[in-house]
Design an enzyme around this catalytic site. Structure first.
Site, PDB file in Angstrom:
ATOM      1  N   THR A 131      89.990  78.259  32.341  1.00  0.00           N
ATOM      2  CA  THR A 131      89.856  77.117  31.422  1.00  0.00           C
ATOM      3  C   THR A 131      90.918  77.170  30.326  1.00  0.00           C
ATOM      4  O   THR A 131      91.390  78.257  29.974  1.00  0.00           O
ATOM      5  CB  THR A 131      88.451  77.127  30.786  1.00  0.00           C
ATOM      6  N   ASP A 132      91.229  76.003  29.763  1.00  0.00           N
ATOM      7  CA  ASP A 132      92.180  75.990  28.633  1.00  0.00           C
ATOM      8  C   ASP A 132      91.572  76.646  27.393  1.00  0.00           C
ATOM      9  O   ASP A 132      92.301  77.022  26.468  1.00  0.00           O
ATOM     10  CB  ASP A 132      92.651  74.555  28.321  1.00  0.00           C
ATOM     11  N   GLU A 133      90.238  76.812  27.395  1.00  0.00           N
ATOM     12  CA  GLU A 133      89.591  77.396  26.209  1.00  0.00           C
ATOM     13  C   GLU A 133      89.994  78.850  25.993  1.00  0.00           C
ATOM     14  O   GLU A 133      89.774  79.410  24.916  1.00  0.00           O
ATOM     15  CB  GLU A 133      88.065  77.275  26.300  1.00  0.00           C
ATOM     16  N   TYR A 155      81.677  82.054  25.407  1.00  0.00           N
ATOM     17  CA  TYR A 155      82.026  81.490  26.721  1.00  0.00           C
ATOM     18  C   TYR A 155      83.513  81.705  27.002  1.00  0.00           C
ATOM     19  O   TYR A 155      83.886  82.245  28.058  1.00  0.00           O
ATOM     20  CB  TYR A 155      81.693  79.985  26.770  1.00  0.00           C
ATOM     21  N   LYS A 159      85.445  83.969  29.865  1.00  0.00           N
ATOM     22  CA  LYS A 159      86.374  83.380  30.836  1.00  0.00           C
ATOM     23  C   LYS A 159      87.750  84.046  30.716  1.00  0.00           C
ATOM     24  O   LYS A 159      88.433  84.273  31.720  1.00  0.00           O
ATOM     25  CB  LYS A 159      86.502  81.866  30.625  1.00  0.00           C
TER      26      LYS A 159
HETATM   27  P1  NAD Z   1      78.677  74.121  36.285  1.00  0.00           P
HETATM   28  O1  NAD Z   1      77.926  74.801  35.205  1.00  0.00           O
HETATM   29  O2  NAD Z   1      78.409  72.677  36.552  1.00  0.00           O
HETATM   30  O3  NAD Z   1      78.450  74.879  37.673  1.00  0.00           O
HETATM   31  C1  NAD Z   1      78.421  76.278  37.770  1.00  0.00           C
HETATM   32  C2  NAD Z   1      77.834  76.633  39.121  1.00  0.00           C
HETATM   33  O4  NAD Z   1      77.867  78.055  39.252  1.00  0.00           O
HETATM   34  C3  NAD Z   1      76.379  76.200  39.285  1.00  0.00           C
HETATM   35  O5  NAD Z   1      76.188  75.594  40.546  1.00  0.00           O
HETATM   36  C4  NAD Z   1      75.593  77.498  39.193  1.00  0.00           C
HETATM   37  O6  NAD Z   1      74.391  77.492  39.946  1.00  0.00           O
HETATM   38  C5  NAD Z   1      76.617  78.498  39.752  1.00  0.00           C
HETATM   39  N1  NAD Z   1      76.378  79.869  39.268  1.00  0.00           N
HETATM   40  C6  NAD Z   1      76.174  80.269  37.999  1.00  0.00           C
HETATM   41  N2  NAD Z   1      75.999  81.601  37.962  1.00  0.00           N
HETATM   42  C7  NAD Z   1      76.120  82.050  39.242  1.00  0.00           C
HETATM   43  C8  NAD Z   1      76.036  83.339  39.843  1.00  0.00           C
HETATM   44  N3  NAD Z   1      75.792  84.436  39.106  1.00  0.00           N
HETATM   45  N4  NAD Z   1      76.223  83.433  41.179  1.00  0.00           N
HETATM   46  C9  NAD Z   1      76.459  82.327  41.931  1.00  0.00           C
HETATM   47  N5  NAD Z   1      76.517  81.102  41.412  1.00  0.00           N
HETATM   48  C10 NAD Z   1      76.353  80.951  40.078  1.00  0.00           C
HETATM   49  O7  NAD Z   1      80.197  74.369  35.955  1.00  0.00           O
HETATM   50  P2  NAD Z   1      81.464  73.404  36.166  1.00  0.00           P
HETATM   51  O8  NAD Z   1      81.565  72.511  34.993  1.00  0.00           O
HETATM   52  O9  NAD Z   1      81.442  72.846  37.519  1.00  0.00           O
HETATM   53  O10 NAD Z   1      82.649  74.464  36.045  1.00  0.00           O
HETATM   54  C11 NAD Z   1      83.140  75.160  37.187  1.00  0.00           C
HETATM   55  C12 NAD Z   1      84.197  76.142  36.742  1.00  0.00           C
HETATM   56  O11 NAD Z   1      85.241  75.451  36.064  1.00  0.00           O
HETATM   57  C13 NAD Z   1      83.678  77.196  35.770  1.00  0.00           C
HETATM   58  O12 NAD Z   1      84.272  78.423  36.102  1.00  0.00           O
HETATM   59  C14 NAD Z   1      84.152  76.713  34.413  1.00  0.00           C
HETATM   60  O13 NAD Z   1      84.359  77.788  33.537  1.00  0.00           O
HETATM   61  C15 NAD Z   1      85.460  76.030  34.794  1.00  0.00           C
HETATM   62  N6  NAD Z   1      85.870  74.972  33.865  1.00  0.00           N
HETATM   63  C16 NAD Z   1      85.052  73.886  33.671  1.00  0.00           C
HETATM   64  C17 NAD Z   1      85.492  72.867  32.815  1.00  0.00           C
HETATM   65  C18 NAD Z   1      84.660  71.629  32.609  1.00  0.00           C
HETATM   66  O14 NAD Z   1      85.101  70.750  31.875  1.00  0.00           O
HETATM   67  N7  NAD Z   1      83.496  71.487  33.217  1.00  0.00           N
HETATM   68  C19 NAD Z   1      86.703  72.982  32.144  1.00  0.00           C
HETATM   69  C20 NAD Z   1      87.482  74.116  32.352  1.00  0.00           C
HETATM   70  C21 NAD Z   1      87.067  75.088  33.236  1.00  0.00           C
END
Ligand code: NAD
Length: 331
Positions: A131-133, A155, A159
Site C-alpha cells: 500500500t502507499d500508506e 496497519y 504492511k
Molecule cells: P479486505 O479487507 O476487503 O479483504 C481482505 C481479505 O483477506 C478478506 O477476504 C479476509 O477474509 C482475508 N483474510 C484476512 N486475514 C486472513 C488470514 N489470516 N488468512 C487468510 N485470509 C485472510 O481488503 P482489500 O481492501 O481487498 O485489500 C486487499 C489488499 O490490498 C490488502 O493487502 C491491503 O492491505 C491492500 N490495499 C488495499 C487498499 C484499499 O484501498 N482497499 C489500498 C492499498 C492496499
C-alpha cells in the site's frame, strides 16, 4: 497450446482480491490461468463475492488461514505463483487493536514467503500487494518507489513490515518477489466500513455521514479495474525484486469527496456530521507512477466521476449485499 499457470490468490474473498479473481476468470481474462483462493473468511471476507466464478473449471476455494504453515505449504506445492492480498486492512481497527494486524500481515506473509521458497520443484513467484500508506504522509510532491518507508498507523507499519520481508526474500534467497504499492481503491463490493461505501450506504438510508476533522486529508483514488490492470502488468511483465507504485491519478480531500457523494445522493451538508479526527491521521498520500507507466505501459483508464457514479449505482441496486454486512458489523 500454452501451459496453464496455477495461481494461489490469498484474500480472494475480500474487496480487491475478489475483483482480481472475477477479472482473471471472467470473459476478458487470460485463458491460461487457474485460480485457487485461500481465504480465512474474516468479517471482511465474503464468499458471495466469488459467486460469478464458482462454476469456472479453473476455480477452487479453500477456507483457511495464511498463518497455517502446513496448509499453506500443501497449497503452494500445487501452484506456480502467489498473488497475496490477504490482510487485516482497516486502519481504524488497527488503532483499536494491532495484534491481528501483526499476526496476519507480518507472520502470515512470512509463512507464505517460506512456503514459496521451499516449494518442491522450485520456488513459486510471489506478487505482494502492499500500500502507499507504507510511505507515511507528505505535504507536496509524490513518492517514487525509492523513498524510505515511514508508516504511521499500526496497519501501515504491519504492511511496511510485510513489504520489506517480501523484498528481503528476494535479496537474501533470490525469490522472484514483486511488490506493488497502490493508492486508495474504490468500486463495488467494498466492505461498508470504508469511507466511500460507508458514506454511500448511509446516504442511501437517509443517515448522516461521519467526516473526520475538517475533511482536509487528501487521498489518491484508484478504481479496482485500474488496480487489477496494474497488478496483471506487474505479474506478467514486472521484474523480480522490484517495487511498482500503482495510482489512479485523482487526488481529492475528504471534503471534496464528500461533496461529490452528496451530489450523487441529492443531499446537502446537513447530512454531514463532523467527528473527531482519527488518531495520527496522515494528511496526504501521493504515489509517483512513472516507473509502472514507462516500464509496463500502465495507464489508469477509469474517469473518477464516472467510476464514482457507477459505484453509487451499484450500492443502490445491491442492498442485499451490504445490508447484512452493516448490520453484523454494527456500522
Ligand atoms: P479486505 O479487507 O476487503 O479483504 C481482505 C481479505 O483477506 C478478506 O477476504 C479476509 O477474509 C482475508 N483474510 C484476512 N486475514 C486472513 C488470514 N489470516 N488468512 C487468510 N485470509 C485472510 O481488503 P482489500 O481492501 O481487498 O485489500 C486487499 C489488499 O490490498 C490488502 O493487502 C491491503 O492491505 C491492500 N490495499 C488495499 C487498499 C484499499 O484501498 N482497499 C489500498 C492499498 C492496499
Amino acid at each position: 497450446m500454452t501451459a496453464t499457470t496455477h495461481i494461489l490468490v490469498t484474500g480472494g474473498a475480500g474487496f480487491i482480491g475478489s475483483h482480481y479473481v472475477r477479472t482473471l476468470l471472467g470473459p476478458d481474462g487470460p485463458d491460461d490461468v487457474s485460480v485457487t483462493v485461500l481465504d480465512k473468511l474474516t468479517y471482511a471476507g465474503n464468499p458471495a463475492n466469488l459467486d460469478p466464478v464458482r462454476g469456472h473449471a479453473g476455480f477452487r476455494f479453500v477456507q483457511g488461514d495464511i498463518c497455517d504453515r502446513d496448509l499453506v505449504a500443501q497449497l503452494v506445492a500445487g501452484h506456480d505463483q502467489i498473488v497475496h492480498f490477504a490482510a487485516e486492512s482497516h486502519v481504524d481497527r488497527s488503532i483499536q487493536g494491532a495484534a491481528e494486524f501483526v499476526i496476519t500481515n507480518v507472520l502470515g506473509t512470512q509463512t507464505l514467503l517460506d512456503a514459496a521458497l521451499r516449494r518442491p520443484g522450485g520456488p513459486a513467484h510471489f506478487l505482494h500487494v502492499s500500500t502507499d500508506e507504507v510511505y507515511g504522509s507528505l505535504a507536496e510532491g509524490s513518492w517514487p518507489e525509492t523513498d524510505p518507508l515511514k508508516p504511521n498507523s499500526p496497519y501501515a507499519a504491519s504492511k511496511a513490515s510485510s513489504d520489506l520481508l517480501a523484498l528481503s526474500y528476494h535479496r537474501t534467497f533470490g525469490l522472484d518477489v514483486r511488490v506493488t504499492r497502490c493508492s486508495n481503491n474504490y468500486g463495488h463490493h467494498h466492505f461498508p466500513e470504508k469511507v466511500i461505501p460507508l458514506f454511500v450506504t448511509n446516504l442511501l438510508d437517509g443517515l448522516r455521514v461521519p467526516l473526520y476533522g475538517e475533511g482536509l486529508n487528501v487521498r489518491d483514488w484508484l478504481h479496482i479495474d485500474d488496480h487489477v490492470q496494474g497488478l496483471e502488468l506487474v505479474r506478467t511483465g514486472g521484474r523480480a525484486g522490484e517495487v511498482y507504485n500503482i495510482g489512479g491519478g485523482t487526488e481529492l480531500s475528504n471534503k471534496e469527496l464528500t461533496q461529490l457523494l452528496l451530489d450523487l445522493a441529492g443531499a446537502t451538508w446537513d447530512s454531514v456530521e463532523h467527528v473527531p479526527d482519527r488518531l495520527g491521521h496522515d494528511l496526504r498520500y501521493s504515489v509517483d507512477c512513472t516507473k509502472i507507466t514507462t516500464e509496463l505501459g500502465y495507464r489508469p483508464r477509469k474517469d473518477f466521476a464516472e467510476g464514482l457514479a457507477e459505484t453509487f449505482t451499484w450500492y443502490r441496486e445491491n442492498r442485499s449485499w451490504w445490508e447484512p454486512l452493516k448490520e453484523r458489523a454494527a456500522l
